[in-house]
Scaffold this motif. Structure first.
Motif, PDB file in Angstrom:
ATOM      1  N   ARG A   1      11.150  -7.924  -7.983  1.00 41.17           N
ATOM      2  CA  ARG A   1      11.621  -8.373  -9.293  1.00 41.17           C
ATOM      3  C   ARG A   1      10.806  -7.699 -10.389  1.00 41.17           C
ATOM      4  O   ARG A   1       9.580  -7.680 -10.335  1.00 41.17           O
ATOM      5  N   TRP A   2      11.533  -7.164 -11.387  1.00 40.05           N
ATOM      6  CA  TRP A   2      10.839  -6.530 -12.502  1.00 40.05           C
ATOM      7  C   TRP A   2      10.113  -7.583 -13.323  1.00 40.05           C
ATOM      8  O   TRP A   2      10.708  -8.573 -13.734  1.00 40.05           O
ATOM      9  N   VAL A   3       8.831  -7.363 -13.588  1.00 38.64           N
ATOM     10  CA  VAL A   3       8.065  -8.266 -14.435  1.00 38.64           C
ATOM     11  C   VAL A   3       7.680  -7.587 -15.751  1.00 38.64           C
ATOM     12  O   VAL A   3       7.195  -8.239 -16.672  1.00 38.64           O
ATOM     13  N   LEU A   4       7.922  -6.281 -15.838  1.00 40.35           N
ATOM     14  CA  LEU A   4       7.658  -5.530 -17.061  1.00 40.35           C
ATOM     15  C   LEU A   4       8.550  -4.301 -17.083  1.00 40.35           C
ATOM     16  O   LEU A   4       8.633  -3.573 -16.090  1.00 40.35           O
TER      17      LEU A   4
ATOM     18  N   GLY B   1       0.783  -1.227   0.000  1.00 40.95           N
ATOM     19  CA  GLY B   1       0.000   0.000   0.000  1.00 40.95           C
ATOM     20  C   GLY B   1       0.814   1.276   0.000  1.00 40.95           C
ATOM     21  O   GLY B   1       0.298   2.339  -0.318  1.00 40.95           O
ATOM     22  N   SER B   2       2.096   1.181   0.358  1.00 41.22           N
ATOM     23  CA  SER B   2       2.970   2.354   0.342  1.00 41.22           C
ATOM     24  C   SER B   2       4.415   1.883   0.216  1.00 41.22           C
ATOM     25  O   SER B   2       4.720   0.711   0.460  1.00 41.22           O
ATOM     26  N   LEU B   3       5.280   2.810  -0.177  1.00 35.83           N
ATOM     27  CA  LEU B   3       6.698   2.485  -0.364  1.00 35.83           C
ATOM     28  C   LEU B   3       7.452   2.803   0.922  1.00 35.83           C
ATOM     29  O   LEU B   3       7.810   3.940   1.185  1.00 35.83           O
ATOM     30  N   GLU B   4       7.674   1.785   1.730  1.00 34.68           N
ATOM     31  CA  GLU B   4       8.359   1.950   3.011  1.00 34.68           C
ATOM     32  C   GLU B   4       9.259   0.750   3.263  1.00 34.68           C
ATOM     33  O   GLU B   4       8.980  -0.367   2.816  1.00 34.68           O
ATOM     34  N   THR B   5      10.334   0.994   4.007  1.00 32.51           N
ATOM     35  CA  THR B   5      11.256  -0.079   4.373  1.00 32.51           C
ATOM     36  C   THR B   5      10.502  -1.188   5.101  1.00 32.51           C
ATOM     37  O   THR B   5       9.719  -0.923   6.009  1.00 32.51           O
ATOM     38  N   GLY B   6      10.729  -2.414   4.667  1.00 37.40           N
ATOM     39  CA  GLY B   6      10.104  -3.558   5.301  1.00 37.40           C
ATOM     40  C   GLY B   6       8.856  -4.050   4.609  1.00 37.40           C
ATOM     41  O   GLY B   6       8.393  -5.157   4.884  1.00 37.40           O
ATOM     42  N   LYS B   7       8.294  -3.237   3.708  1.00 35.74           N
ATOM     43  CA  LYS B   7       7.116  -3.671   2.970  1.00 35.74           C
ATOM     44  C   LYS B   7       7.531  -4.333   1.654  1.00 35.74           C
ATOM     45  O   LYS B   7       8.667  -4.198   1.210  1.00 35.74           O
ATOM     46  N   LEU B   8       6.597  -5.039   1.032  1.00 38.01           N
ATOM     47  CA  LEU B   8       6.882  -5.698  -0.230  1.00 38.01           C
ATOM     48  C   LEU B   8       7.249  -4.665  -1.290  1.00 38.01           C
ATOM     49  O   LEU B   8       6.623  -3.608  -1.381  1.00 38.01           O
ATOM     50  N   ALA B   9       8.240  -4.979  -2.113  1.00 34.29           N
ATOM     51  CA  ALA B   9       8.678  -4.066  -3.175  1.00 34.29           C
ATOM     52  C   ALA B   9       7.799  -4.269  -4.394  1.00 34.29           C
ATOM     53  O   ALA B   9       8.193  -4.844  -5.412  1.00 34.29           O
ATOM     54  N   ASP B  10       6.548  -3.806  -4.277  1.00 37.50           N
ATOM     55  CA  ASP B  10       5.597  -3.821  -5.387  1.00 37.50           C
ATOM     56  C   ASP B  10       5.523  -2.408  -5.947  1.00 37.50           C
ATOM     57  O   ASP B  10       5.020  -1.493  -5.273  1.00 37.50           O
TER      58      ASP B  10
END
Length: 276
Positions: free
Chosen positions: A262-265, A234-243
């Motif tokens: 991981r880059w998928v596109l 839901g947000s870009l923060e340390t410890g969260k998934l790198a989506d």
């Protein structure tokens, strides 16, 4: 169960015949709590949300039961009036399923469910910003009343999303997509959308004039919080998934996508960025 999807949203069958949209009327049921519980149990712990019409027999009791089970009770596909919708909110309903669509409109002596859902700070309102389901001024009204932290931008997409015009199945029903608009072949009711969220993002910024922070909050942070997943997404923060979703700065068109580091596109565009 593989964790690819966040969970299941049961949009029906406990909805109003008068507001059934692209649902088959003969499959609709009153929201008897025992039947609702049976459906939730069949999801083996993955039921996240149930949309129902609270005015139907058993509706308010089912809202209470869902709230007790930790499943989101959503008001939608409903003929509910203002007072009954307030009762549903007090019983534990916290979401308006695609607000404005498949429910009575606002009248000067009959505010209906829309006003009740917009005015209560406990309710998150879903909006479909595809230029078909809502006039831009209606979306602006909802944002002005509820704010980005209570708006969840959704697609309501069916299987034709990302595809061209043509005929598509929607369960047992046939849908014709023409100029990107999905309608039932029989009856012509709008049958979900072909919207993707990158398009909703672009429209929100370029057509509605929302800020980037408002739009991202409604696309990402608000839904994550609503689903109880804001500790990991839901947000870009340390410890969260790198989506990550990357758009360009000119037309806000999709450039690249990273899923869990991981880059998928489009990853070759960002070769200097190392996966988390």
């Amino acid at each position: 169960e593989d964790g690819v999807l966040a969970g299941i949203h049961f949009e029906g069958p406990f909805i109003s015949h008068n507001r059934c949209g692209a649902h088959r009327p003969d499959l609709l049921r009153d929201p008897d709590p025992a039947l609702v519980r049976k459906l939730v149990d069949a999801a083996r712990g993955h039921a996240r949300m149930v949309t129902l019409a609270p005015e139907l027999p058993g509706g308010l009791d089912s809202v209470r039961m869902l709230a007790d089970l930790g499943v989101i009770a959503a008001v939608g596909h409903t003929d509910s009036d203002y007072a009954t919708t307030l009762e549903a909110i007090e019983a534990g309903a916290t979401v308006a399923t695609h607000l404005f669509n498949a429910m009575p409109g606002i009248a000067h002596r009959a505010p209906g469910p829309i006003v009740a859902l917009l005015e209560d700070e406990r309710v998150t309102v879903e909006l479909i910003n595809d230029g078909v389901h809502l006039h831009p001024s209606v979306l602006d009204l909802a944002y002005g009343t509820a704010g980005a932290n209570r708006v969840a931008l959704i697609t309501d997409a069916m299987g034709a999303a990302g595809m061209g015009d043509g005929l598509y199945p929607l369960g047992p029903l046939q849908v014709e997509v023409k100029d990107g608009v999905a309608r039932l072949v029989e009856g012509g009711a709008i049958a979900g959308s072909t919207l993707t969220l990158d398009v909703a993002f672009k429209r929100s910024v370029t057509v509605n004039g929302l800020s980037l922070s408002q739009t991202v909050e409604s696309l990402s942070a608000t839904p994550a919080r609503l689903l109880g997943l804001s500790d990991s997404i839901g947000s870009l923060e340390t410890g969260k998934l790198a989506d990550l979703v990357v758009v360009d700065s000119d037309g806000y068109d999709l450039v690249a996508v990273m899923r869990r580091g991981r880059w998928v596109l489009g990853g070759d565009t960002f070769s200097t960025v190392k996966p988390a």
